[in-house]
Design an enzyme around this catalytic site. Structure first.
Site, PDB file in Angstrom:
ATOM      1  CG  ASN A  30       4.286   0.136  -0.876  1.00 30.45           C
ATOM      2  OD1 ASN A  30       4.075  -0.840  -0.158  1.00 30.45           O
ATOM      3  ND2 ASN A  30       3.656   0.325  -2.024  1.00 30.45           N
ATOM      4  CE1 TYR A  34      -6.218  -0.674  -5.818  1.00 29.94           C
ATOM      5  CE2 TYR A  34      -7.596   0.675  -7.248  1.00 29.94           C
ATOM      6  CZ  TYR A  34      -6.373   0.418  -6.666  1.00 29.94           C
ATOM      7  OH  TYR A  34      -5.310   1.228  -6.917  1.00 29.94           O
ATOM      8  N   GLY A  39       0.851  -1.186   0.000  1.00 29.16           N
ATOM      9  CA  GLY A  39       0.000   0.000   0.000  1.00 29.16           C
ATOM     10  C   GLY A  39       0.883   1.230   0.000  1.00 29.16           C
ATOM     11  N   GLY A  75       6.690   4.371  -7.650  1.00 28.24           N
ATOM     12  CA  GLY A  75       6.485   5.759  -7.245  1.00 28.24           C
ATOM     13  C   GLY A  75       6.640   5.947  -5.748  1.00 28.24           C
ATOM     14  CG  ASP A  76       4.128   3.856  -3.217  1.00 28.07           C
ATOM     15  OD1 ASP A  76       3.507   4.923  -3.319  1.00 28.07           O
ATOM     16  OD2 ASP A  76       3.610   2.740  -3.420  1.00 28.07           O
ATOM     17  CG  ASP A 126       2.905  -3.434  -3.003  1.00 29.60           C
ATOM     18  OD1 ASP A 126       2.150  -2.454  -3.008  1.00 29.60           O
ATOM     19  OD2 ASP A 126       2.622  -4.497  -3.586  1.00 29.60           O
ATOM     20  CE1 TYR A 137      -9.070  10.769 -10.038  1.00 30.87           C
ATOM     21  CE2 TYR A 137      -8.234   9.737 -12.039  1.00 30.87           C
ATOM     22  CZ  TYR A 137      -9.299  10.168 -11.267  1.00 30.87           C
ATOM     23  OH  TYR A 137     -10.582  10.003 -11.717  1.00 30.87           O
ATOM     24  NE  ARG A 138      -3.192   4.007  -7.815  1.00 32.54           N
ATOM     25  CZ  ARG A 138      -2.091   4.713  -8.029  1.00 32.54           C
ATOM     26  NH1 ARG A 138      -2.174   5.839  -8.744  1.00 32.54           N
ATOM     27  NH2 ARG A 138      -0.923   4.321  -7.568  1.00 32.54           N
ATOM     28  CD  GLU A 187      11.123   9.509 -21.809  1.00 34.52           C
ATOM     29  OE1 GLU A 187      11.225   9.572 -23.057  1.00 34.52           O
ATOM     30  OE2 GLU A 187      12.022   9.845 -21.031  1.00 34.52           O
TER      31      GLU A 187
END
Length: 340
Positions: A38, A104, A34, A280-281, A317, A168-169, A244
């Protein structure tokens, strides 16, 4: 140095083995992850004093989730126990031109049904100097938006730095819901983390001459995005990760960090991906560590991008890269040669 607090949902991750599709799998791997959890694991691996805050059931599966953090040195003492469900997400790993798929199953999870009364933020922030959350957490429901706001208000009143990854999800809420909630919450944020899609999806701020599906990015456009975000909310720093995507396996990965006066771009990494979830985390965890250590803008973005580049080569994760490994890669050694 004080404690870092992260707040969000810790979920069960269920995934077919190897690169099987859901429809052909007859057994699934079972791990936890999560966004904010993470980040907490990354920071704990860097030797930071970090606590993760959430609500989890008191049953055995909830305890497994707690243990998944505790084993890596994350302080779990502030986790509220109660509710009935641990949220689940199903992940189908992409390969070549086939994208990954995430489904989810988190409705009625303990944190989604939590109330503001569950969290005593004055006590939680005792001794803390940094708070991190993501846009995924308020997306769980209006009640969680209010919990996030109470956390931010308390943190701000105590002089705690606040970072937020917009994240954003679209499967959790609409752009309109995200914009209303995040516009309110971002007034408290000092360090904003975004990517090439989030700023557009949440706030309608878009980089010019960029096509993310074609893997074409325009650096000048992202300077404008970062400045618009900083001007709108008064952020001290804005980080934008730049992906990219050539295929599910091969991405080019870099980032920019804007500090109100200078725009610092990291070196570009050509990634061959093992597992991109948490990438990203791990950038967020690396950035928080670097800023808390007093690194300058260029050094901070280089450390964060190197940390996240390494995460893309780690299953699950959580990022288990060490400071030495990150510094070595950030310093230019990306050979991947055997270490003896």
């Amino acid at each position: 140095m004080g404690k870092v607090i992260t707040f969000g949902e810790l979920m069960i991750r269920l995934q077919p083995y190897n690169y099987e599709r859901f429809v052909q799998a007859d057994h699934l791997e079972f791990t936890f992850g999560g966004g904010e959890a993470n980040v907490a694991v990354s920071l704990a691996n860097y030797g930071q004093d970090v606590a993760f805050v959430t609500k989890l059931p008191a049953h055995a599966i909830g305890q497994c989730a707690v243990n998944s953090l505790r084993r890596y040195g994350v302080d779990t003492s502030k986790i509220v126990r109660g509710g009935d469900r641990v949220g689940i997400y199903f992940n189908e790993k992409g390969a070549s031109q086939r994208p990954s798929v995430c489904i989810y199953d988190r409705a009625h999870s303990a944190i989604q049904e939590a109330s503001a009364a569950d969290f005593h933020w004055d006590a939680i922030f005792e001794g803390a100097d940094w708070f991190h959350f993501t846009g995924i957490t308020p997306a769980l429901g209006p009640n969680v938006v209010e919990i996030c706001k109470e956390a931010c208000k308390t943190a701000k009143a105590k002089g705690v730095k606040i970072s937020c990854d917009l994240n954003y999800r679209g499967k959790l809420w609409t752009r309109e819901q995200a914009r209303a909630a995040m516009t309110d919450l971002c007034q408290y944020v000092d360090v904003c983390i975004s990517n090439e899609e989030d700023a557009k999806d949440v706030f309608g701020i878009e980089a010019a001459a960029t096509d993310i599906t074609a893997g074409e990015l325009n650096k000048e456009g992202y300077k404008s995005v970062a400045k618009q975000l900083a001007d709108k909310f008064g952020f001290e720093k804005v980080a934008i990760t730049l992906r990219e995507s050539k295929s599910a396996f091969d991405n080019d990965w870099s980032a920019m960090l804007y500090d109100g006066s200078s725009y610092c771009f990291s070196k570009l990494y050509h990634l061959h991906i093992i597992d991109r979830i948490g990438g990203g985390d791990s950038f967020g965890g690396g950035l928080i560590y670097a800023l808390r250590k007093g690194m300058d803008t260029q050094a901070a973005v280089e450390f964060a991008v190197a940390a996240s580049a390494l995460k893309h080569a780690i299953e699950g994760d959580y990022n288990f890269a060490t400071i030495a490994e990150v510094e070595k890669l950030a310093g230019g050694d990306g050979s991947g040669r055997v270490q003896r």
